[in-house]
Design an enzyme around this catalytic site. Structure first.
Site, PDB file in Angstrom:
ATOM      1  N   LYS A 231       0.858  -1.192   0.000  1.00  0.00           N
ATOM      2  CA  LYS A 231       0.000   0.000   0.000  1.00  0.00           C
ATOM      3  C   LYS A 231       0.885   1.229   0.000  1.00  0.00           C
ATOM      4  CE  LYS A 231       0.903   1.157   4.486  1.00  0.00           C
ATOM      5  NZ  LYS A 231       1.630   2.389   4.904  1.00  0.00           N
TER       6      LYS A 231
ATOM      7  N   GLY B  43       4.120  -6.614   5.995  1.00  0.00           N
ATOM      8  CA  GLY B  43       3.789  -7.554   7.060  1.00  0.00           C
ATOM      9  C   GLY B  43       2.301  -7.585   7.354  1.00  0.00           C
TER      10      GLY B  43
ATOM     11  N   ASP C  63      -3.129  -1.496  10.404  1.00  0.00           N
ATOM     12  CA  ASP C  63      -3.267  -1.436   8.945  1.00  0.00           C
ATOM     13  C   ASP C  63      -3.932  -2.673   8.349  1.00  0.00           C
ATOM     14  OD1 ASP C  63      -2.060   1.000   8.916  1.00  0.00           O
ATOM     15  OD2 ASP C  63      -0.163   0.331   8.065  1.00  0.00           O
TER      16      ASP C  63
ATOM     17  N   GLY D 221       3.658  -1.634   4.159  1.00  0.00           N
ATOM     18  CA  GLY D 221       2.637  -2.473   4.790  1.00  0.00           C
ATOM     19  C   GLY D 221       2.753  -3.948   4.503  1.00  0.00           C
TER      20      GLY D 221
ATOM     21  N   PRO E 255       9.904  -4.809   0.028  1.00  0.00           N
ATOM     22  CA  PRO E 255      10.909  -4.406   1.017  1.00  0.00           C
ATOM     23  C   PRO E 255      10.323  -4.467   2.423  1.00  0.00           C
ATOM     24  CG  PRO E 255      10.789  -2.819  -0.796  1.00  0.00           C
ATOM     25  CD  PRO E 255       9.623  -3.751  -0.956  1.00  0.00           C
ATOM     26  N   MET E 256      11.140  -4.915   3.367  1.00  0.00           N
ATOM     27  CA  MET E 256      10.686  -5.005   4.752  1.00  0.00           C
ATOM     28  C   MET E 256      10.956  -3.683   5.469  1.00  0.00           C
ATOM     29  SD  MET E 256      11.929  -8.893   5.690  1.00  0.00           S
ATOM     30  CE  MET E 256      11.185  -8.834   7.329  1.00  0.00           C
TER      31      MET E 256
END
EC number: 2.7.1.148
Length: 284
Positions: free
Chosen positions: A14, A106, A140, A104, A98-99
């Site tokens: 997102k 995870g 989220d 968002g 990308p972490m």
């Protein structure tokens, strides 16, 4: 059913097209107003229903599997506990997002787990019930479960469907990990942006109240944003570190990507007001 693998469940990223911090509540959480839109860059999850109650996670990223507090496993266990489902699941995660970048990933992984297993386990919870479970895991998660671009208020749980322009975006992922908790605890974070009606917010220039603070503390974010602003209207998403520029065509976004400095990483994605997860859920 226990031997069949249900494949390619998307967990989309997102963007926060704007993010305003309106105040801090007595419980420490922040009141905010934000606009969520999905993009067509996704993690992918596969699921296999099992007869035993354990949840097993595999991933191409060892750090994800090693985290016993992983949101995917917590989501699966929460659904199992809420419904009394006697079986379990084996889950495979292909991590593409990308972490820790404000995309968002995870939360989206957890939402896809709840939505997919609700179907595969035939537990028949409504979206409202899934969102209630998800909200306990992360603010989220409900927007990913509901699957539509949304104006969010409160701590992010009050959602109203909206249809912002589906631009093409160039997203840059700076080599920096920004702690969301640290940003929201920082005394320099603006917390007094006036609350406005959705019509006013949708028609005025968009901004991210976290951006100036993060840019001042993370030179990598500042550098990426400064470069991107030369090509398009650009902002940070969430608490960073990712930044995005909006383009009217894929060709324009790809042309900018081709000029990206070698010490930066980025990708082009399409804005989507309906989540790819909803498309997958409704597939025969």
């Amino acid at each position: 059913m226990s031997n069949e693998i249900s494949r390619n469940w998307p967990a989309p990223a997102k963007l926060n097209l704007f993010l305003h911090i309106n105040g801090r509540r007595a419980d420490g959480y922040h009141e905010l107003q934000t606009l969520f839109q999905f993009i067509d860059c996704c993690d992918l999850l596969d699921f296999r229903v099992t007869q035993t109650p354990e949840q097993i996670l595999h991933s191409d990223m060892s750090a994800v599997v090693a985290d016993s507090d992983n949101l995917i496993l917590r989501a699966a266990k929460s659904l199992q506990q809420a419904t009394g489902y006697p079986g379990g699941a084996e889950i495979w995660l292909e991590k593409r997002l990308p972490m820790g970048g404000g995309l968002g990933g995870g939360s989206s992984d957890a939402a896809t787990t709840l939505v997919a297993l609700n179907q595969l386990w035939d537990t028949q919870l409504s979206n409202d019930e899934l969102a209630t479970i998800g909200l306990k895991l992360g603010a989220d998660i409900p927007v990913f479960i509901r699957g539509f671009a949304a104006f969010a208020e409160g701590v992010g749980e009050r959602l109203q469907a909206v249809t912002p322009t589906e631009f093409w975006y160039l997203v840059i992922a700076p080599d920096a990990h920004v702690s969301t908790a640290a940003v929201f605890q920082d005394p320099l974070l603006p917390r007094n942006t006036p609350k406005l009606g959705i019509d006013t917010l949708m028609s005025q220039p968009w901004a991210n109240d976290c951006q100036d603070l993060v840019v001042s503390k993370y030179p990598q974010v500042a550098k990426a944003l400064a470069w991107l602003l030369e090509y398009a209207p650009s902002r940070m998403t969430g608490t960073g570190a990712c930044v995005f520029g909006e383009f009217s065509s894929q060709q324009q976004a790809l042309a900018a990507l081709a000029k990206l400095p070698s010490d930066m990483q980025g990708f082009v994605a399409k804005g989507m007001n309906i989540s790819p997860l909803i498309v997958r859920l409704n597939r025969p």
